[in-house]
Design a protein around this motif. Structure first.
Motif, mmCIF file in Angstrom:
data_model
loop_
_atom_site.group_PDB
_atom_site.id
_atom_site.type_symbol
_atom_site.label_atom_id
_atom_site.label_comp_id
_atom_site.label_asym_id
_atom_site.label_seq_id
_atom_site.Cartn_x
_atom_site.Cartn_y
_atom_site.Cartn_z
ATOM 1 N N VAL A 39 0.788 -1.351 0.454
ATOM 2 C CA VAL A 39 -0.167 -0.224 -0.042
ATOM 3 C C VAL A 39 0.808 1.359 -0.339
ATOM 4 N N LYS A 40 1.898 1.022 1.131
ATOM 5 C CA LYS A 40 3.303 1.998 0.996
ATOM 6 C C LYS A 40 3.675 2.534 -0.870
ATOM 7 N N ARG A 42 2.348 2.171 -2.942
ATOM 8 C CA ARG A 42 1.441 1.578 -4.414
ATOM 9 C C ARG A 42 1.851 0.683 -5.226
ATOM 10 N N THR A 43 2.021 -0.175 -5.323
ATOM 11 C CA THR A 43 2.146 -1.254 -6.317
ATOM 12 C C THR A 43 0.638 -1.740 -6.481
ATOM 13 N N LEU A 47 -2.665 -0.494 -4.464
ATOM 14 C CA LEU A 47 -3.874 -0.098 -4.739
ATOM 15 C C LEU A 47 -5.137 -0.538 -4.108
ATOM 16 N N ARG A 50 -5.969 -1.496 -0.281
ATOM 17 C CA ARG A 50 -6.105 -0.360 -0.068
ATOM 18 C C ARG A 50 -7.313 0.126 0.783
#
Ligand code: AMP
Length: 203
Positions: A39-40, A42-43, A47, A50
């Motif tokens: 999540v961090k 943004r893979t 995405l 999340r």
């Protein structure tokens, strides 16, 4: 040693997994940590995961199984691991059996931390308060409402996983309400009781 640590949210899996890591020199494979990292970063996985995680729901099985299968192939997991937060559904447990079989590996033990549900929401609340006090970022799913949801899901989806491993003769249940050190001792005793033959066979 190839281990699984099972237990409801707030049971102390993360704390105990860290102790197993330092005691046995095997990595902790936490699907929650892997997903939070995704999540961090943004893979694609992050995405997708999340909002599901913020609601306290489960990320789809295929996605989590793919993340774990990749992780099993990392060099640091070659001599063992402790899975924390996975499998959480029967489908994940069956998929894990298959992934391990394909790699000619087998589990040594499945350790369940048993905790009275009535104290879990309080524990999660305390964890969030302590993290905030230390200036750490509080997990967005560490709220009483989301914790209740995660508990409902645990009862419905993860309890059958416990039965799956009980029927394979791999399960040991430990009283997770004891002081942290006593839980660690019980876990160490359960791990020490793993039949030596089982360990030899997988080498
Ligand atoms: P945890 O840190 O293990 O409490 O996991 C935090 C959140 O990540 C969970 O509430 C789920 O949304 C997601 N998650 C972690 N592990 C799994 C899994 N094995 N299957 C599905 N979702 C998961």
């Amino acid at each position: 040693m190839r281990l699984i640590l099972l237990g409801p949210p707030g049971a102390g899996k993360g704390t105990q997994a860290e102790k197993i890591v330092s005691g046995f020199g095997i990595p902790q494979l936490s699907t929650g940590d892997m997903l939070r990292e995704a999540v961090k970063l943004r893979t694609k996985t992050g995405l997708h995961a999340r909002e599901i995680m913020e609601r306290g729901d489960l990320v789809p099985d295929e996605l989590v199984v793919a993340v774990v299968a990749d992780r099993l192939d990392q060099p640091d997991a070659a001599n063992g691991f402790v899975l924390d937060g996975f499998p959480r559904t029967l489908a994940q447990a069956v998929a894990l059996d298959k992934e391990l079989y394909q790699r000619n590996l087998r589990l040594d033990a499945v350790l369940e931390l048993k905790v009275d549900e009535s104290i879990l929401v309080d524990r999660v609340k305390t964890r969030a308060e302590q993290m905030a006090k230390r200036g750490e970022t509080v997990r967005s799913d560490d709220t009483p409402k989301v914790c209740e949801r995660r508990l409902d899901i645990y009862r419905a989806q993860t309890v059958p996983v416990i039965e799956h491993y009980r029927s394979q003769g791999l399960l040991t249940s430990i009283d997770g309400l004891q002081p942290i050190e006593a839980v660690t001792e019980d876990l160490a005793a359960a791990i020490a009781a793993v039949p030596v033959n089982a360990i030899r066979r997988q080498k």
